[in-house]
Design a protein around this motif. Structure first.
Motif, PDB file in Angstrom:
ATOM      1  N   VAL A 133       0.835  -1.198   0.000  1.00  0.00           N
ATOM      2  CA  VAL A 133       0.000   0.000   0.000  1.00  0.00           C
ATOM      3  C   VAL A 133       0.873   1.253   0.000  1.00  0.00           C
ATOM      4  O   VAL A 133       0.522   2.282  -0.595  1.00  0.00           O
ATOM      5  N   GLN A 134       2.051   1.181   0.626  1.00  0.00           N
ATOM      6  CA  GLN A 134       2.981   2.307   0.574  1.00  0.00           C
ATOM      7  C   GLN A 134       3.502   2.518  -0.842  1.00  0.00           C
ATOM      8  O   GLN A 134       3.627   3.653  -1.314  1.00  0.00           O
ATOM      9  N   ALA A 135       3.790   1.398  -1.536  1.00  0.00           N
ATOM     10  CA  ALA A 135       4.248   1.493  -2.922  1.00  0.00           C
ATOM     11  C   ALA A 135       3.189   2.145  -3.799  1.00  0.00           C
ATOM     12  O   ALA A 135       3.497   2.978  -4.663  1.00  0.00           O
ATOM     13  N   LEU A 136       1.944   1.785  -3.575  1.00  0.00           N
ATOM     14  CA  LEU A 136       0.858   2.367  -4.355  1.00  0.00           C
ATOM     15  C   LEU A 136       0.749   3.865  -4.108  1.00  0.00           C
ATOM     16  O   LEU A 136       0.626   4.660  -5.050  1.00  0.00           O
ATOM     17  N   LYS A 137       0.826   4.246  -2.835  1.00  0.00           N
ATOM     18  CA  LYS A 137       0.727   5.672  -2.501  1.00  0.00           C
ATOM     19  C   LYS A 137       1.919   6.454  -3.049  1.00  0.00           C
ATOM     20  O   LYS A 137       1.770   7.591  -3.515  1.00  0.00           O
ATOM     21  N   LEU A 144      -5.068   8.791  -4.122  1.00  0.00           N
ATOM     22  CA  LEU A 144      -5.316   9.967  -3.295  1.00  0.00           C
ATOM     23  C   LEU A 144      -4.873   9.777  -1.857  1.00  0.00           C
ATOM     24  O   LEU A 144      -4.460  10.723  -1.197  1.00  0.00           O
ATOM     25  N   SER A 145      -4.987   8.549  -1.343  1.00  0.00           N
ATOM     26  CA  SER A 145      -4.698   8.317   0.060  1.00  0.00           C
ATOM     27  C   SER A 145      -4.529   6.830   0.301  1.00  0.00           C
ATOM     28  O   SER A 145      -4.867   6.010  -0.552  1.00  0.00           O
ATOM     29  N   TYR A 146      -4.015   6.477   1.477  1.00  0.00           N
ATOM     30  CA  TYR A 146      -3.933   5.073   1.859  1.00  0.00           C
ATOM     31  C   TYR A 146      -5.329   4.463   1.927  1.00  0.00           C
ATOM     32  O   TYR A 146      -5.541   3.304   1.559  1.00  0.00           O
ATOM     33  N   CYS A 147      -6.281   5.232   2.400  1.00  0.00           N
ATOM     34  CA  CYS A 147      -7.641   4.718   2.514  1.00  0.00           C
ATOM     35  C   CYS A 147      -8.215   4.377   1.148  1.00  0.00           C
ATOM     36  O   CYS A 147      -8.851   3.330   0.972  1.00  0.00           O
ATOM     37  N   SER A 148      -8.014   5.243   0.168  1.00  0.00           N
ATOM     38  CA  SER A 148      -8.544   4.959  -1.165  1.00  0.00           C
ATOM     39  C   SER A 148      -7.859   3.750  -1.779  1.00  0.00           C
ATOM     40  O   SER A 148      -8.483   2.974  -2.512  1.00  0.00           O
ATOM     41  N   ALA A 149      -6.576   3.553  -1.485  1.00  0.00           N
ATOM     42  CA  ALA A 149      -5.870   2.365  -1.967  1.00  0.00           C
ATOM     43  C   ALA A 149      -6.509   1.107  -1.399  1.00  0.00           C
ATOM     44  O   ALA A 149      -6.748   0.121  -2.115  1.00  0.00           O
ATOM     45  N   THR A 153      -8.707  -0.003  -4.916  1.00  0.00           N
ATOM     46  CA  THR A 153      -7.694  -0.352  -5.909  1.00  0.00           C
ATOM     47  C   THR A 153      -7.646  -1.858  -6.139  1.00  0.00           C
ATOM     48  O   THR A 153      -7.108  -2.613  -5.327  1.00  0.00           O
ATOM     49  N   LYS A 154      -8.168  -2.301  -7.269  1.00  0.00           N
ATOM     50  CA  LYS A 154      -8.298  -3.738  -7.494  1.00  0.00           C
ATOM     51  C   LYS A 154      -6.957  -4.420  -7.725  1.00  0.00           C
ATOM     52  O   LYS A 154      -6.817  -5.606  -7.425  1.00  0.00           O
ATOM     53  N   GLY A 155      -5.963  -3.702  -8.237  1.00  0.00           N
ATOM     54  CA  GLY A 155      -4.639  -4.305  -8.364  1.00  0.00           C
ATOM     55  C   GLY A 155      -4.078  -4.673  -7.005  1.00  0.00           C
ATOM     56  O   GLY A 155      -3.512  -5.760  -6.817  1.00  0.00           O
ATOM     57  N   TYR A 156      -4.256  -3.775  -6.031  1.00  0.00           N
ATOM     58  CA  TYR A 156      -3.830  -4.048  -4.654  1.00  0.00           C
ATOM     59  C   TYR A 156      -4.624  -5.205  -4.072  1.00  0.00           C
ATOM     60  O   TYR A 156      -4.069  -6.105  -3.438  1.00  0.00           O
ATOM     61  N   GLY A 201       6.450  -4.624  -1.523  1.00  0.00           N
ATOM     62  CA  GLY A 201       6.563  -3.285  -2.087  1.00  0.00           C
ATOM     63  C   GLY A 201       6.228  -3.278  -3.567  1.00  0.00           C
ATOM     64  O   GLY A 201       6.828  -2.555  -4.353  1.00  0.00           O
ATOM     65  N   ILE A 202       5.215  -4.073  -3.951  1.00  0.00           N
ATOM     66  CA  ILE A 202       4.839  -4.237  -5.360  1.00  0.00           C
ATOM     67  C   ILE A 202       3.737  -3.260  -5.730  1.00  0.00           C
ATOM     68  O   ILE A 202       2.760  -3.097  -4.989  1.00  0.00           O
ATOM     69  N   LEU A 203       3.890  -2.617  -6.885  1.00  0.00           N
ATOM     70  CA  LEU A 203       2.820  -1.810  -7.463  1.00  0.00           C
ATOM     71  C   LEU A 203       2.213  -2.579  -8.620  1.00  0.00           C
ATOM     72  O   LEU A 203       2.873  -2.829  -9.617  1.00  0.00           O
ATOM     73  N   LEU A 204       0.960  -2.977  -8.458  1.00  0.00           N
ATOM     74  CA  LEU A 204       0.202  -3.610  -9.533  1.00  0.00           C
ATOM     75  C   LEU A 204      -0.803  -2.561  -9.999  1.00  0.00           C
ATOM     76  O   LEU A 204      -1.945  -2.536  -9.549  1.00  0.00           O
ATOM     77  N   ASP A 205      -0.357  -1.685 -10.874  1.00  0.00           N
ATOM     78  CA  ASP A 205      -1.139  -0.509 -11.241  1.00  0.00           C
ATOM     79  C   ASP A 205      -2.293  -0.907 -12.156  1.00  0.00           C
ATOM     80  O   ASP A 205      -2.078  -1.539 -13.181  1.00  0.00           O
TER      81      ASP A 205
END
Length: 283
Positions: A133-137, A144-149, A153-156, A201-205
Motif C-alpha cells: 500500500v505504501q508502494a501504491l501511494k 489519493l490516500s492510503y484509505c482509497s488504496a 484499488t483492485k490491483g492491490y 513493495g509491489i505496485l500492480l497498477d
C-alpha cells in the motif's frame, strides 16, 4: 460529525520500520472532551481505528475518513463498515476483499474467515500488505490516500488475495488456492497462479489483464502496469516463466515469455515482446 474534521488532539509519528508498522496500539473506547474558555466543547476520539490502520494520518492532519464521510454522507456506513469498525489493517483488508469476491456459493463471511486466518498468523504477509500500500501511494499519482488504496484499488486487492492463496498453496490447500485465483480472475481481471513468488513493495497498477504464471518470480519493489504477461512459451515444462529482478518497471501490455531474467532496475517498454534475458538497469 463536523467536529471530527478538526485537527486531532494527539500526535504520533509515522511508523517507518517493519516492526513498528506491525504494532497494534490499544483502541480507546472513550472520547476526550476539549474545551477552550470561550469556545464550544469539542469531542474527539482518543485514537480511532483509522489511525491504527493508517498511522500517517495521526500527524496532526484531519482524518480523511471523517472528511470523506462529511463530504459524502451516503458513504458513511460503507466507510464505517470497511475501515472504522476494524481494529487493524488485516481485518479491514479481509473485509473489503471478501465483500468484493463473494458470490452466492462463496460467502463473504467464509472468505473473511479464510483471509483473517491466514493473514493474522503470517507476519510476512502483514509486512507485505503495508509495503504494497505504501508502494501504491508513493508511485501512483492517481492514488489519493492510503484509505482509497485499501478501498478501491483492485490491483492491490488482487495482489493481497494472491498472497493468501500462495500461503494456502504451500499449506497443501491447493484446491482452495486455485478457487481464489479463479475468483480473482473473474472479478478483478488479474490472473496470478498461487505458486508464483511475488516480493514486497509491489505496485500492480490498475491490474487489468495482468497474467503471472506458476513458476514466475517477481522481486521486491517491482512495478507492473496493466496488461503485463509473465508467461511461458508453450514449448517448455517445469521452470518455464520469467524471473523479474528487484526494482524493475514493466510497462503496459509488455509480454515476457519463458524462463528468462529481467535484471534489477530494468525498464521494459509498453507493448514489448521479450524472449531473452534483459541486463540490470537496462532501458
Amino acid at each position: 460529525m463536523a467536529c471530527l474534521s478538526r485537527h486531532h488532539h494527539h500526535h504520533r509519528s509515522w511508523l517507518t520500520s517493519p516492526d513498528d508498522m506491525l504494532q497494534r496500539c490499544p483502541l480507546s473506547a472513550h472520547h476526550h472532551r476539549l474545551r477552550d474558555d470561550d469556545a464550544e466543547p469539542i469531542y474527539l476520539p482518543s485514537l480511532s481505528s483509522a489511525y491504527r490502520i493508517f498511522p500517517v494520518y495521526a500527524m496532526g492532519a484531519p482524518d480523511p475518513i471523517w472528511k470523506a464521510a462529511e463530504k459524502e454522507p451516503i458513504l458513511s456506513s460503507f466507510l464505517y463498515a470497511s475501515i472504522l469498525a476494524h481494529d487493524c489493517l488485516e481485518q479491514a483488508l479481509a473485509f473489503v476483499v471478501a465483500n468484493r469476491l463473494q458470490n452466492p456459493t462463496l460467502l463473504a463471511t467464509q472468505l473473511m474467515d479464510i483471509f483473517c486466518l491466514v493473514i493474522l498468523h503470517d507476519k510476512a504477509i502483514q509486512r507485505s500488505i503495508r509495503l504494497d500500500v505504501q508502494a501504491l501511494k508513493d508511485r501512483d499519482p492517481a492514488c489519493l490516500s492510503y484509505c482509497s488504496a485499501l478501498l478501491y484499488t483492485k490491483g492491490y486487492h488482487a495482489l493481497q488475495v494472491h498472497r493468501v492463496a500462495h500461503a494456502l498453496w504451500h499449506q497443501g490447500r491447493k484446491v482452495l488456492a486455485l478457487a481464489l485465483q479463479s475468483r480473482v480472475s473473474e472479478v478483478f481481471g488479474v490472473d496470478i497462479h498461487p505458486a508464483a513468488k511475488i516480493g514486497e513493495g509491489i505496485l500492480l497498477d490498475h491490474g487489468t489483464g495482468v497474467v503471472i504464471g506458476e513458476t514466475a518470480i517477481v522481486g521486491n519493489r517491482v512495478s507492473l502496469m496493466h496488461g503485463v504477461t509473465l508467461g511461458g512459451t508453450g514449448k517448455e515444462i517445469g521452470d518455464r516463466h520469467p524471473k523479474v529482478g528487484e526494482g524493475a518497471l514493466i510497462e503496459a501490455s509488455a509480454t515476457i515469455l519463458g524462463n528468462i531474467k529481467i535484471g534489477e532496475g530494468a525498464m521494459i517498454a509498453a507493448g514489448s515482446l521479450v524472449l531473452k534475458d534483459v541486463p540490470p538497469h537496462w532501458y
